[in-house]
Design a protein around this motif. Structure first.
Motif, PDB file in Angstrom:
ATOM      1  N   GLY A  32       0.829  -1.349   0.191  1.00 26.26           N
ATOM      2  CA  GLY A  32      -0.024   0.030  -0.118  1.00 26.26           C
ATOM      3  C   GLY A  32       0.863   1.121   0.022  1.00 26.26           C
ATOM      4  N   VAL A  33       2.127   1.118  -0.172  1.00 22.24           N
ATOM      5  CA  VAL A  33       2.997   2.266  -0.347  1.00 22.24           C
ATOM      6  C   VAL A  33       3.641   2.334  -1.825  1.00 22.24           C
ATOM      7  CG1 VAL A  33       5.304   3.258   0.601  1.00 22.24           C
ATOM      8  CG2 VAL A  33       3.627   2.051   2.169  1.00 22.24           C
ATOM      9  N   ILE A  34       3.686   3.539  -2.294  1.00 23.64           N
ATOM     10  CA  ILE A  34       4.448   3.827  -3.593  1.00 23.64           C
ATOM     11  C   ILE A  34       5.687   4.741  -3.285  1.00 23.64           C
ATOM     12  CG2 ILE A  34       2.325   3.575  -4.940  1.00 23.64           C
ATOM     13  CD1 ILE A  34       2.113   6.732  -5.159  1.00 23.64           C
ATOM     14  N   GLY A  35       6.543   4.588  -4.335  1.00 22.32           N
ATOM     15  CA  GLY A  35       7.837   5.428  -4.143  1.00 22.32           C
ATOM     16  C   GLY A  35       7.704   6.773  -5.023  1.00 22.32           C
ATOM     17  N   LEU A  36       8.243   7.791  -4.447  1.00 25.39           N
ATOM     18  CA  LEU A  36       8.292   8.878  -5.525  1.00 25.39           C
ATOM     19  C   LEU A  36       9.816   9.548  -5.714  1.00 25.39           C
ATOM     20  CD1 LEU A  36       7.367  11.533  -6.871  1.00 25.39           C
ATOM     21  CD2 LEU A  36       6.679  12.564  -4.739  1.00 25.39           C
ATOM     22  N   VAL A  37      10.495   9.562  -7.063  1.00 25.78           N
ATOM     23  CA  VAL A  37      11.928   9.901  -6.839  1.00 25.78           C
ATOM     24  C   VAL A  37      11.585  11.362  -7.406  1.00 25.78           C
ATOM     25  CG1 VAL A  37      13.892   9.357  -8.151  1.00 25.78           C
ATOM     26  CG2 VAL A  37      12.609   7.521  -6.886  1.00 25.78           C
ATOM     27  N   LEU A  38      12.449  12.295  -6.969  1.00 25.28           N
ATOM     28  CA  LEU A  38      12.477  13.516  -7.455  1.00 25.28           C
ATOM     29  C   LEU A  38      13.909  13.756  -7.779  1.00 25.28           C
ATOM     30  CD1 LEU A  38      10.329  15.181  -5.002  1.00 25.28           C
ATOM     31  CD2 LEU A  38       9.548  14.766  -7.141  1.00 25.28           C
ATOM     32  N   PRO A  39      14.075  14.705  -8.759  1.00 25.85           N
ATOM     33  CA  PRO A  39      15.530  15.055  -9.262  1.00 25.85           C
ATOM     34  C   PRO A  39      16.507  16.051  -8.630  1.00 25.85           C
ATOM     35  CG  PRO A  39      13.910  16.049 -10.896  1.00 25.85           C
ATOM     36  CD  PRO A  39      13.092  15.433  -9.793  1.00 25.85           C
ATOM     37  N   ASP A  40      15.716  16.870  -7.635  1.00 24.72           N
ATOM     38  CA  ASP A  40      16.450  17.922  -7.094  1.00 24.72           C
ATOM     39  C   ASP A  40      15.188  18.418  -5.968  1.00 24.72           C
ATOM     40  OD1 ASP A  40      17.564  19.901  -5.835  1.00 24.72           O
ATOM     41  OD2 ASP A  40      18.055  20.938  -7.735  1.00 24.72           O
ATOM     42  N   ILE A  41      15.430  18.072  -4.574  1.00 24.53           N
ATOM     43  CA  ILE A  41      14.259  18.465  -3.808  1.00 24.53           C
ATOM     44  C   ILE A  41      14.348  19.866  -3.183  1.00 24.53           C
ATOM     45  CG2 ILE A  41      15.458  17.806  -1.559  1.00 24.53           C
ATOM     46  CD1 ILE A  41      11.967  17.077  -2.327  1.00 24.53           C
ATOM     47  N   SER A  42      15.729  20.515  -3.564  1.00 21.02           N
ATOM     48  CA  SER A  42      15.953  21.826  -3.140  1.00 21.02           C
ATOM     49  C   SER A  42      15.118  22.826  -4.171  1.00 21.02           C
ATOM     50  CB  SER A  42      17.504  22.019  -3.073  1.00 21.02           C
ATOM     51  OG  SER A  42      18.341  21.932  -4.257  1.00 21.02           O
TER      52      SER A  42
ATOM     53  N   SER B 191      -5.626  10.047  -1.141  1.00 23.96           N
ATOM     54  CA  SER B 191      -6.977   9.588  -1.767  1.00 23.96           C
ATOM     55  C   SER B 191      -7.295   8.300  -2.353  1.00 23.96           C
ATOM     56  CB  SER B 191      -7.480  11.031  -2.530  1.00 23.96           C
ATOM     57  OG  SER B 191      -7.168  12.139  -2.248  1.00 23.96           O
ATOM     58  N   ALA B 192      -6.188   7.759  -2.983  1.00 26.31           N
ATOM     59  CA  ALA B 192      -6.265   6.586  -3.605  1.00 26.31           C
ATOM     60  C   ALA B 192      -5.852   5.295  -2.551  1.00 26.31           C
ATOM     61  CB  ALA B 192      -5.405   6.546  -4.799  1.00 26.31           C
ATOM     62  N   GLY B 193      -5.509   5.789  -1.265  1.00 26.59           N
ATOM     63  CA  GLY B 193      -5.222   4.629  -0.130  1.00 26.59           C
ATOM     64  C   GLY B 193      -4.065   4.398  -0.117  1.00 26.59           C
ATOM     65  N   PHE B 194      -3.115   5.148  -0.874  1.00 29.34           N
ATOM     66  CA  PHE B 194      -1.386   4.807  -0.926  1.00 29.34           C
ATOM     67  C   PHE B 194      -0.578   5.649   0.116  1.00 29.34           C
ATOM     68  CE2 PHE B 194      -2.618   3.113  -5.072  1.00 29.34           C
ATOM     69  CZ  PHE B 194      -2.046   1.809  -5.245  1.00 29.34           C
ATOM     70  N   GLY B 195       0.383   4.987   0.797  1.00 31.78           N
ATOM     71  CA  GLY B 195       1.280   5.914   1.465  1.00 31.78           C
ATOM     72  C   GLY B 195       2.502   6.405   0.374  1.00 31.78           C
ATOM     73  N   VAL B 196       3.308   7.232   0.739  1.00 30.94           N
ATOM     74  CA  VAL B 196       4.355   7.605  -0.093  1.00 30.94           C
ATOM     75  C   VAL B 196       5.838   7.610   0.637  1.00 30.94           C
ATOM     76  CG1 VAL B 196       5.061   9.392  -2.128  1.00 30.94           C
ATOM     77  CG2 VAL B 196       2.630   9.053  -1.555  1.00 30.94           C
ATOM     78  N   LEU B 197       6.538   7.184  -0.165  1.00 30.47           N
ATOM     79  CA  LEU B 197       8.243   7.237   0.410  1.00 30.47           C
ATOM     80  C   LEU B 197       8.745   8.103  -0.861  1.00 30.47           C
ATOM     81  CD1 LEU B 197       9.274   3.616   1.518  1.00 30.47           C
ATOM     82  CD2 LEU B 197       8.647   5.675   3.147  1.00 30.47           C
ATOM     83  N   ILE B 198       9.579   9.033  -0.183  1.00 32.01           N
ATOM     84  CA  ILE B 198      10.081  10.048  -1.122  1.00 32.01           C
ATOM     85  C   ILE B 198      11.929   9.745  -1.164  1.00 32.01           C
ATOM     86  CG2 ILE B 198      10.517  12.614  -1.798  1.00 32.01           C
ATOM     87  CD1 ILE B 198       7.637  13.154  -0.485  1.00 32.01           C
TER      88      ILE B 198
END
Length: 353
Positions: free
Chosen positions: A66-76, A93-100
């Motif tokens: 129930g967890v999805i990952g999110l990869v960003l190119p530059d959090i700054s 809203s879709a029932g997922f948690g997120v790891l960034i």
């Protein structure tokens, strides 16, 4: 002294309604054959009794976290926290948690970040790729947010059309010599915006592109862009492909005593949180991040739920998500081209106004 009651179990819900625990489980998970009326009654009873679903139990039962990952190119970069917030809200809203995870603009770090998320058992992930990079088959569903011109892109803003809108805006103000300011030739997003700007400006406008990355490779990070010399050479418009570059251009022009927008117009993309409060406020293109996030999470959720889909397949969103429209935000950093302003001022003096 009152003691908080522990959350109800499925067995207690079943006992309260006189049904089996399997029926309760099917109703709460949306699986199995349970009538609409009974499902509604079970959910209502679960709410009344304070039932809280166990994500650990669900993971053991379904093999999903129930967890999805999110990869960003530059959090700054101020844009990417805004994207992260939009993704988190859509995922919740879709029932997922997120790891960034943050790739810090490096391909090796992007690969490592994806690996860390896979090790943590995410059901799938959303990746905003480091400019110019491609995401290979990583064995789990992946939704890509980049540009419609990017192979395998799932959803994104229509960066080309955003450029067209800005180009037409500058051309309508009488600008006939415009400097396009971008950073990296490798970025599909930046190249699409440049292409759109050229199209919107039209054939009658002389435009050149300044690649800041190339300039900094020779003169060092943060080096002057030489914009005041461009003004002396007749450039009246400075169109940056994102707001951070627009702010850099605005600051340099003002530092060199050039009035914006009287002598030079400056524009950007992305409508960052401070773009409307700097002086003068920056004309820019606003992305519909809520729609982009909703489309990405929806597409990823369908891929995760489709047990027959290959984890390496490219994830496609709804057709209306292929290029989400951008909105032109006209503010005080753009105005009539300098020649028009001078002519208008002269006429005003003759008329006594």
């Amino acid at each position: 002294m009152s003691v908080d009651r522990p959350p109800a179990t499925m067995t207690e819900i079943a006992a309260a309604l006189g049904v089996s625990s399997a029926t309760v489980s099917n109703a709460l998970s949306g699986k199995g054959r349970v009538s609409t009326e009974l499902s509604a009654k079970i959910r209502q009873t679960a709410d009344e009794l304070g039932y809280v679903p166990s994500h650990v139990a669900r993971a053991l039962r379904t093999g999903r976290t129930g967890v999805i990952g999110l990869v960003l190119p530059d959090i700054s970069n101020p844009l990417f926290p805004q994207i992260a917030q939009a993704i988190e809200q859509a995922a919740a809203s879709a029932g997922f948690g997120v790891l960034i995870a943050d790739s810090r603009g490096e391909i090796a770090q992007q690969t490592a970040a994806i690996g860390r998320l896979i090790e943590r058992g995410v059901d799938g992930m959303i990746v905003v790729p480091r400019r110019g990079s491609r995401i290979a088959d990583i064995g789990t569903p992946v939704a890509i947010i980049d540009s419609p011109s990017t192979p395998g892109n799932t959803v994104s803003s229509d960066h080309w059309d955003g450029g067209v809108q800005m180009g037409r805006h500058l051309a309508s103000l009488g600008h006939r010599k415009v400097l396009l300011i971008a950073h990296s030739r490798e970025s599909n997003v930046q190249n699409d915006r440049i292409g759109g700007l050229k199209t919107g400006l039209g054939k009658d406008v002389c435009c050149e592109t300044l690649w800041v990355g190339d300039l900094e490779a020779a003169d060092g990070a943060g080096c002057p862009l030489g914009l005041s010399a461009r003004v002396l050479d007749g450039f009246t418009g400075f169109a940056a492909v994102y707001d951070l570059l627009a702010l850099r251009a605005l600051t340099e022009l003002q530092r060199d005593g050039i009035d914006v927008p009287l002598q030079a117009s400056v524009s950007g993309f992305d409508d960052l949180v401070w773009s409307s409060v700097v002086m003068p406020p920056i004309t820019t293109l606003r992305q519909d991040l809520a729609t982009i996030a909703e489309c990405a999470v929806e597409a990823l959720g369908h891929a995760i739920a489709d047990s027959e889909a290959s984890a390496g397949d490219l994830i496609a969103a709804r057709p209306d998500c292929e290029g989400v429209p951008m909105t032109l935000m006209v503010r005080q950093s753009t105005g009539p081209a300098a020649m028009s302003v001078v002519s208008g001022a002269g006429n005003a003096r003759e008329d006594g106004r």
